[in-house]
Design an enzyme around this catalytic site. Sequence first.
Site, PDB file in Angstrom:
ATOM      1  N   ASP A  38       0.872  -1.177   0.000  1.00  0.00           N
ATOM      2  CA  ASP A  38       0.000   0.000   0.000  1.00  0.00           C
ATOM      3  C   ASP A  38       0.914   1.233   0.000  1.00  0.00           C
ATOM      4  OD1 ASP A  38      -3.273   0.144   0.903  1.00  0.00           O
ATOM      5  OD2 ASP A  38      -2.176   2.040   1.032  1.00  0.00           O
ATOM      6  N   ASN A  91      -5.741  -4.841  -6.333  1.00  0.00           N
ATOM      7  CA  ASN A  91      -6.928  -4.218  -5.750  1.00  0.00           C
ATOM      8  C   ASN A  91      -6.867  -2.697  -5.702  1.00  0.00           C
ATOM      9  OD1 ASN A  91      -9.205  -4.083  -3.554  1.00  0.00           O
ATOM     10  ND2 ASN A  91      -7.407  -3.126  -2.585  1.00  0.00           N
ATOM     11  N   TYR A 157     -12.954   7.692 -13.707  1.00  0.00           N
ATOM     12  CA  TYR A 157     -12.997   6.429 -12.951  1.00  0.00           C
ATOM     13  C   TYR A 157     -13.622   5.332 -13.821  1.00  0.00           C
ATOM     14  CZ  TYR A 157     -14.068   3.206  -9.075  1.00  0.00           C
ATOM     15  OH  TYR A 157     -14.140   2.105  -8.251  1.00  0.00           O
ATOM     16  N   LYS A 161     -11.833   1.899 -15.140  1.00  0.00           N
ATOM     17  CA  LYS A 161     -12.303   0.552 -14.786  1.00  0.00           C
ATOM     18  C   LYS A 161     -12.717  -0.240 -16.030  1.00  0.00           C
ATOM     19  CE  LYS A 161     -11.650   0.742 -10.308  1.00  0.00           C
ATOM     20  NZ  LYS A 161     -10.607  -0.070  -9.688  1.00  0.00           N
ATOM     21  N   THR A 192     -16.564   0.872   2.575  1.00  0.00           N
ATOM     22  CA  THR A 192     -15.121   1.063   2.814  1.00  0.00           C
ATOM     23  C   THR A 192     -14.868   2.556   2.990  1.00  0.00           C
ATOM     24  OG1 THR A 192     -14.590   1.474   0.497  1.00  0.00           O
ATOM     25  CG2 THR A 192     -14.579  -0.839   1.192  1.00  0.00           C
TER      26      THR A 192
HETATM   27  N1  NAD Z   1     -15.841   0.834  -2.230  1.00  0.00           N
HETATM   28  C1  NAD Z   1     -16.570   0.704  -3.321  1.00  0.00           C
HETATM   29  O1  NAD Z   1     -17.758   1.037  -3.331  1.00  0.00           O
HETATM   30  C2  NAD Z   1     -15.967   0.113  -4.577  1.00  0.00           C
HETATM   31  C3  NAD Z   1     -16.826  -0.280  -5.592  1.00  0.00           C
HETATM   32  C4  NAD Z   1     -16.308  -0.833  -6.756  1.00  0.00           C
HETATM   33  C5  NAD Z   1     -14.946  -0.996  -6.895  1.00  0.00           C
HETATM   34  N2  NAD Z   1     -14.126  -0.595  -5.879  1.00  0.00           N
HETATM   35  C6  NAD Z   1     -12.694  -0.778  -6.094  1.00  0.00           C
HETATM   36  O2  NAD Z   1     -12.169  -1.591  -5.057  1.00  0.00           O
HETATM   37  C7  NAD Z   1     -10.795  -1.301  -4.854  1.00  0.00           C
HETATM   38  C8  NAD Z   1     -10.571  -1.052  -3.381  1.00  0.00           C
HETATM   39  O3  NAD Z   1     -11.397   0.023  -2.999  1.00  0.00           O
HETATM   40  P1  NAD Z   1     -11.803   0.346  -1.496  1.00  0.00           P
HETATM   41  O4  NAD Z   1     -13.239   0.710  -1.523  1.00  0.00           O
HETATM   42  O5  NAD Z   1     -11.322  -0.688  -0.585  1.00  0.00           O
HETATM   43  O6  NAD Z   1     -10.956   1.698  -1.351  1.00  0.00           O
HETATM   44  P2  NAD Z   1     -10.274   2.366  -0.077  1.00  0.00           P
HETATM   45  O7  NAD Z   1      -9.973   3.779  -0.491  1.00  0.00           O
HETATM   46  O8  NAD Z   1     -11.122   2.144   1.078  1.00  0.00           O
HETATM   47  O9  NAD Z   1      -8.921   1.549   0.022  1.00  0.00           O
HETATM   48  C9  NAD Z   1      -8.019   1.584  -1.063  1.00  0.00           C
HETATM   49  C10 NAD Z   1      -6.633   1.241  -0.617  1.00  0.00           C
HETATM   50  O10 NAD Z   1      -5.755   1.449  -1.745  1.00  0.00           O
HETATM   51  C11 NAD Z   1      -4.648   2.218  -1.323  1.00  0.00           C
HETATM   52  N3  NAD Z   1      -4.105   2.999  -2.437  1.00  0.00           N
HETATM   53  C12 NAD Z   1      -4.576   4.149  -2.971  1.00  0.00           C
HETATM   54  N4  NAD Z   1      -3.765   4.580  -3.935  1.00  0.00           N
HETATM   55  C13 NAD Z   1      -2.766   3.677  -4.034  1.00  0.00           C
HETATM   56  C14 NAD Z   1      -1.617   3.564  -4.854  1.00  0.00           C
HETATM   57  N5  NAD Z   1      -1.312   4.496  -5.756  1.00  0.00           N
HETATM   58  N6  NAD Z   1      -0.806   2.489  -4.700  1.00  0.00           N
HETATM   59  C15 NAD Z   1      -1.090   1.557  -3.767  1.00  0.00           C
HETATM   60  N7  NAD Z   1      -2.150   1.613  -2.949  1.00  0.00           N
HETATM   61  C16 NAD Z   1      -2.982   2.663  -3.082  1.00  0.00           C
HETATM   62  C17 NAD Z   1      -5.188   3.098  -0.214  1.00  0.00           C
HETATM   63  O11 NAD Z   1      -4.137   3.588   0.606  1.00  0.00           O
HETATM   64  C18 NAD Z   1      -6.134   2.153   0.499  1.00  0.00           C
HETATM   65  O12 NAD Z   1      -5.470   1.384   1.478  1.00  0.00           O
HETATM   66  C19 NAD Z   1     -10.491  -0.092  -5.744  1.00  0.00           C
HETATM   67  O13 NAD Z   1      -9.874  -0.511  -6.932  1.00  0.00           O
HETATM   68  C20 NAD Z   1     -11.866   0.476  -6.034  1.00  0.00           C
HETATM   69  O14 NAD Z   1     -11.907   1.199  -7.231  1.00  0.00           O
HETATM   70  C21 NAD Z   1     -14.599  -0.051  -4.723  1.00  0.00           C
END
Ligand code: NAD
Length: 253
Positions: A38, A91, A157, A161, A192
């Site tokens: 991370d 992720n 975004y 994706k 999250t």
């Molecule tokens: N939460 C949602 O509703 C949702 C829905 C669809 C898809 N997603 C996808 O799921 C994945 C995880 O999302 P989440 O909701 O857990 O997000 P979050 O923001 O809660 O956690 C994301 C994590 O990624 C880390 N991060 C951010 N930029 C980074 C980088 N450049 N390099 C390495 N790490 C990095 C952050 O520090 C954090 O720990 C993402 O790809 C997001 O697009 C989330």
Amino acid sequence: MNTEFKDKVVIITGASFGIGRATALAFAREEAKLVISDVQDKEGESLAKEIIKQGNECIYVHCDISKPADVQNMVSEAIKHFGRLDIAYNNAGIEGEMGFTADGSEDNFDRVIGINLKGVWACMKYQIPEMLKNKKGVIVNCSSIAGVVGSQGLSVYVASKHGVNGLTKNAALEYASQGIRVNSVCPAGVQTPMLDRIVETSSGLKDQMNAMHPIGRVAQPEEIAEAVLYLCSDRASFITGHELLVDGGFTAQ
Ligand SMILES: NC(=O)c1ccc[n+]([C@@H]2O[C@H](COP(=O)([O-])OP(=O)(O)OC[C@H]3O[C@@H](n4cnc5c(N)ncnc54)[C@H](O)[C@@H]3O)[C@@H](O)[C@H]2O)c1
């Protein structure tokens, strides 16, 4: 206990919070050897300690996935510590700034594409050669329902994706005959820190968000982790190039 993942070497990016964290804990329960990474080091290191305390092997590596040198180092650390790479869950991602297409900034475009799309490309670029050495491997990339349908106010975004799903299908085709499966997971809303940041932008959005899902609520991160583990398991041995919607019926509407 299902020990299918026992001693499998698993990389997870963006593991400090949210879906990445839940997936790391799910693999740890299955006794996998974890490489979690991370940009938020304090929380990542503390998660690694928690996993080790539970009796599992885990290292934390700082890795900004938008920097290919960081990604190369993360994969090298996995090989240095555990000798091979079996599974990768790419992720990490960001939502970027909200706003209609004509109002977006170039900085936001570069940042979101740099992390969400180039980051996943860089991960696969360095992970696949390690998997080819064993003629076996599984990659799951994190996309979104935004990889399948549009979402007003989130154009970059959405583009990133859709791109992740494209990269996923291509890598799946290119390496299918060499023992590597590549799929994406496409969640709808998940509880999250990312979702908290989005719903904070407007009052009442939290309730609206729940109502948008036919199931009547957003997902818990553990529900996405289950789908990732399934795709990584031998139960999914004939699944590659697939975008698995985990969306509570969102895209069925
Ligand atoms: N939460 C949602 O509703 C949702 C829905 C669809 C898809 N997603 C996808 O799921 C994945 C995880 O999302 P989440 O909701 O857990 O997000 P979050 O923001 O809660 O956690 C994301 C994590 O990624 C880390 N991060 C951010 N930029 C980074 C980088 N450049 N390099 C390495 N790490 C990095 C952050 O520090 C954090 O720990 C993402 O790809 C997001 O697009 C989330």
